[in-house]
Design a protein around this motif. Structure first.
Motif, PDB file in Angstrom:
ATOM      1  N   SER A 149      37.579  40.659  31.158  1.00  0.00           N
ATOM      2  CA  SER A 149      38.979  40.518  31.462  1.00  0.00           C
ATOM      3  C   SER A 149      39.321  38.904  31.447  1.00  0.00           C
ATOM      4  O   SER A 149      40.535  38.676  31.138  1.00  0.00           O
ATOM      5  CB  SER A 149      39.307  41.059  33.031  1.00  0.00           C
ATOM      6  OG  SER A 149      38.831  40.074  33.868  1.00  0.00           O
ATOM      7  N   ALA A 150      38.316  38.140  31.707  1.00  0.00           N
ATOM      8  CA  ALA A 150      38.707  36.760  31.860  1.00  0.00           C
ATOM      9  C   ALA A 150      38.241  35.994  30.333  1.00  0.00           C
ATOM     10  O   ALA A 150      38.024  34.787  30.383  1.00  0.00           O
ATOM     11  CB  ALA A 150      37.882  36.072  33.064  1.00  0.00           C
ATOM     12  N   GLY A 162      40.681  43.783  36.502  1.00  0.00           N
ATOM     13  CA  GLY A 162      40.801  42.321  37.302  1.00  0.00           C
ATOM     14  C   GLY A 162      39.461  41.585  37.137  1.00  0.00           C
ATOM     15  O   GLY A 162      38.613  41.776  36.078  1.00  0.00           O
ATOM     16  N   PHE A 163      39.466  40.399  37.491  1.00  0.00           N
ATOM     17  CA  PHE A 163      38.317  39.574  37.562  1.00  0.00           C
ATOM     18  C   PHE A 163      37.336  39.812  38.402  1.00  0.00           C
ATOM     19  O   PHE A 163      36.101  40.404  37.703  1.00  0.00           O
ATOM     20  CB  PHE A 163      38.951  37.932  37.692  1.00  0.00           C
ATOM     21  CG  PHE A 163      37.658  37.108  37.349  1.00  0.00           C
ATOM     22  CD1 PHE A 163      37.072  36.897  36.235  1.00  0.00           C
ATOM     23  CD2 PHE A 163      37.091  36.276  38.577  1.00  0.00           C
ATOM     24  CE1 PHE A 163      36.213  36.135  36.038  1.00  0.00           C
ATOM     25  CE2 PHE A 163      36.257  35.487  38.426  1.00  0.00           C
ATOM     26  CZ  PHE A 163      35.513  35.389  37.163  1.00  0.00           C
ATOM     27  N   ALA A 164      37.490  39.659  39.594  1.00  0.00           N
ATOM     28  CA  ALA A 164      36.521  40.122  40.661  1.00  0.00           C
ATOM     29  C   ALA A 164      36.479  41.564  40.865  1.00  0.00           C
ATOM     30  O   ALA A 164      37.540  42.115  40.891  1.00  0.00           O
ATOM     31  CB  ALA A 164      36.632  39.352  41.914  1.00  0.00           C
ATOM     32  N   GLN A 222      44.763  46.726  41.653  1.00  0.00           N
ATOM     33  CA  GLN A 222      43.796  46.209  40.340  1.00  0.00           C
ATOM     34  C   GLN A 222      43.889  47.412  39.240  1.00  0.00           C
ATOM     35  O   GLN A 222      43.353  47.607  38.331  1.00  0.00           O
ATOM     36  CB  GLN A 222      42.398  45.953  40.534  1.00  0.00           C
ATOM     37  CG  GLN A 222      42.124  44.377  41.211  1.00  0.00           C
ATOM     38  CD  GLN A 222      40.545  44.039  41.189  1.00  0.00           C
ATOM     39  OE1 GLN A 222      40.016  44.898  41.853  1.00  0.00           O
ATOM     40  NE2 GLN A 222      40.404  42.742  40.931  1.00  0.00           N
TER      41      GLN A 222
END
Lengths: 316, 316
Positions: free
Chosen positions: A241-242, A260-262, A280
């Motif tokens: 995602s990042a 989402g990231f986390a 998310q």
């Protein structure tokens, strides 16, 4: 109104054929046959036979894990594993996704086989990968090739959540980068279906480096004026995602996909409270301005066809 | 092991300070100094776990220490110009031996209050956007970019996700890969996950001798793979996260020496080492054009794992 103004014979006036880098030309020396597998490896793949065999063995009915309703297996398959009762998008194999997406018989796999690597000498890793390759009939976590959608050619890369949660190690990073490079080389649009828990822990720092590698490839493709459509499916988190997943010109998402990231668990542990409902999820990302449109799996082909059509260059 | 040694050294230093005030117990002073030397000499061969301890040491020099020591005439830049100032990224424009540069890094605190203020060096999307703003501006004015990496990772929180943590990191990776000015990154403490890499896509990446750089914190790694964050010591060994490991992987370009026992025992020594490295590197890059710089950086990350893939191929 606009149509009338320009008139039929002046239709050309509506077209602009601009790319950011005008000097950039497709690599005409390169023959697509050099980079593609010989035949349509999806329609004729061994998995198809295997899956067909299981068809007769599995009972006619199955239970949707979301709504708990009884659904006929063949309906589920026809519906690309979207529950006909509640619309829940069940996981779908990379092969099946491509088969349901491209014009029949047009898909050819890109030649990009990465040997097994184990930079951390992670115990039992090779065994795990070998088993997964046999089980999923994938070379690694990405299935990539060139195919047509509604008559328009594109490079298509699909991440398989069935392959170690689509996690990105060297092979996945290389195959995604290769997809950008091939789309660049043949001046084709690129469509990537993301599905990944993030970086592959078993390959350590080199998995992290794949984020830079794929993002750099995305940026170069972007500078050369290439069209990149990102289709985010469940789940698209962490290092994927990042990196390239959120660098599309157009971003689509499947309903309900976690993006989402986390990870939600990490966030809950960090902030010490429960996350809001729907946090998310694809719909939440659409509301917050990260997704152009949520597209059901059954409509994906039509929507992608439209986007490709809207990016047609003037034909000489 | 290192924890015990370090605590004993701190105790000795405290006593030295006390004696220096009295000024009449020279014999005792000599003895303590010898003990200190003896303990430091035991710090020759540190384990990966020891290095993680040192990399996170409270007294380890922080980004503001490095900037103070190595640069002149700092003009601090704040804010992403989009709605927020993120204090976990610190830096601005400064002179390096008379040449204007853009310099910034993750900011950790020296005590709990500072850490709360700087969010323990964990940026939110706004921090990454601020960093990107500074970098694009550096490119505009032809300033070299120097970044200091020291973070447990990007912040996992509700707002961070809502504000696009994933896309902020991805954008930095993509844009950094194409910058037309030299970028040098130095991992000074802990470099964890995409949160570290997001300011680390550099022409040259250096690491301090006892710094660590990894796909995830050892605790996170153990938690994902073994569902047990307490096995982090074991993870440290497996992850190959030390400067020496990463040099072997070709992920970093060089190692900056630290005094025995870690940078905090003689920060001046470390500043001098970094200063020498920066002078040498920047002098070399002075001769390269913007396109050459971008190309070098692109290829560095494009082929960062090429040797590992080639080795695997030759093994068959």
């Amino acid at each position: 109104m606009l149509k009338n103004l320009f008139g039929k014979h002046k239709k050309d006036a509506l077209y602009f054929n601009m790319t950011k880098d005008e000097t950039y030309e497709a690599d005409v020396e390169m023959n697509p046959d050099d980079v593609l597998e010989k035949e349509d490896s999806i329609d004729k793949s061994a998995t198809k036979k295997k899956e067909d065999k299981t068809d007769s063995e599995t009972p006619e009915m199955m239970t949707c894990s979301k709504c708990n309703k009884e659904v006929s297996v063949s309906d589920m398959k026809k519906n690309l594993y979207v529950c006909p009762e509640c619309g829940y998008h069940h996981p779908i194999s990379a092969q099946r996704r491509i088969r349901g997406l491209v014009d029949q018989g047009t898909f050819r796999k890109l030649k990009c086989n990465i040997p097994f690597v184990n930079p951390l000498d992670y115990p039992d890793y090779e065994d795990k990968i070998t088993k997964l390759k046999n089980k999923t009939n994938l070379d690694e976590g990405v299935l990539s090739g060139i195919g047509e959608i509604e008559g328009r050619k594109a490079v298509i890369a699909v991440m398989g959540s069935e392959f170690l949660m689509g996690s990105m190690g060297i092979a996945v990073g290389e195959k995604i980068t290769n997809a950008f490079e091939m789309a660049d080389r043949f001046k084709l649009p690129l469509i990537i279906f993301t599905a990944s828990g993030g970086a592959r822990m078993q390959e350590g720092i080199l998995s992290l480096m794949q984020m830079a590698k794929t993002s750099a490839a995305a940026e170069r493709f972007n500078e050369h004026g290439g069209l990149y459509i990102a289709c985010l499916t469940n789940p698209t988190t962490g290092g994927v995602s990042a990196s390239f997943a959120t660098l599309g010109d157009i971003t689509l998402a499947e309903p309900g996909a976690l993006i989402g990231f986390a990870g939600p668990r990490v966030i809950e542990q960090t902030i010490g409270q429960k996350l809001p409902e729907g946090f998310q999820r694809a719909e939440y990302l659409e509301t917050h301005g990260y997704v152009d449109r949520i597209v059901s799996r059954n409509d994906m082909r039509t929507v992608l066809g439209q986007i490709l059509r809207l990016h047609d260059k003037r034909r000489k | 092991m290192i924890r015990d040694i370090d605590e004993q050294i701190t105790a000795i230093e405290n006593e030295i300070d006390k004696i220096a005030e009295n000024g009449d117990e020279l014999k005792k002073l000599k003895e303590l100094k010898n003990n200190r030397k003896e303990l430091l000499s035991q710090c020759e061969n540190l384990t990966a776990h020891d290095k993680v301890y040192l990399a996170r040491h409270r007294k380890r020099p922080k980004v503001d220490d490095y900037i103070d020591a190595l640069f002149d005439d700092l003009f601090i830049q704040k804010g992403d110009y989009l709605g927020k100032e993120d204090k976990s990224i610190y830096g601005g424009i400064a002179l390096f031996h008379g040449t204007p540069v853009t310099v910034f890094g993750h900011r950790k605190g020296r005590n709990l209050n500072e850490n709360m203020e700087f969010n323990f060096g964990m940026p939110e999307p706004e921090g990454y956007r601020k960093a990107l703003r500074m970098m694009k501006q550096a490119e505009k004015f032809g300033r070299p970019i120097i970044t200091f990496i020291d973070t447990p990772g990007a912040y996992p929180g509700i707002e961070a996700e809502e504000h696009g943590q994933a896309s902020a990191i991805a954008k930095n990776l993509a844009e950094m890969s194409a910058l037309k000015v030299p970028v040098i990154a130095i991992v000074t403490g802990e470099g964890s996950s995409g949160g570290a890499l997001a300011i680390g896509v550099a022409n040259k990446v250096y690491m301090l001798e006892n710094a660590v750089y990894s796909v995830l914190s050892p605790e996170g790694f153990a938690s994902i793979l073994w569902k047990d964050s307490k096995r982090s010591a074991e993870a440290c060994d497996l992850m190959k996260l030390t400067a020496q490991d990463l040099k072997k992987f070709n992920v970093i370009d060089g190692i900056i020496k630290e005094p025995l026992g870690g940078a905090h025992h003689d920060p001046e020594f470390v500043y001098k080492e970094i200063d020498n490295m920066l002078v040498e590197e920047l002098y070399k890059y002075k001769k390269m054009t913007g396109n050459e710089l971008a190309k070098e950086r692109y290829e560095k990350f494009r082929f960062i794992d090429a040797q590992i893939i080639a080795d695997a191929e030759s093994r068959g």
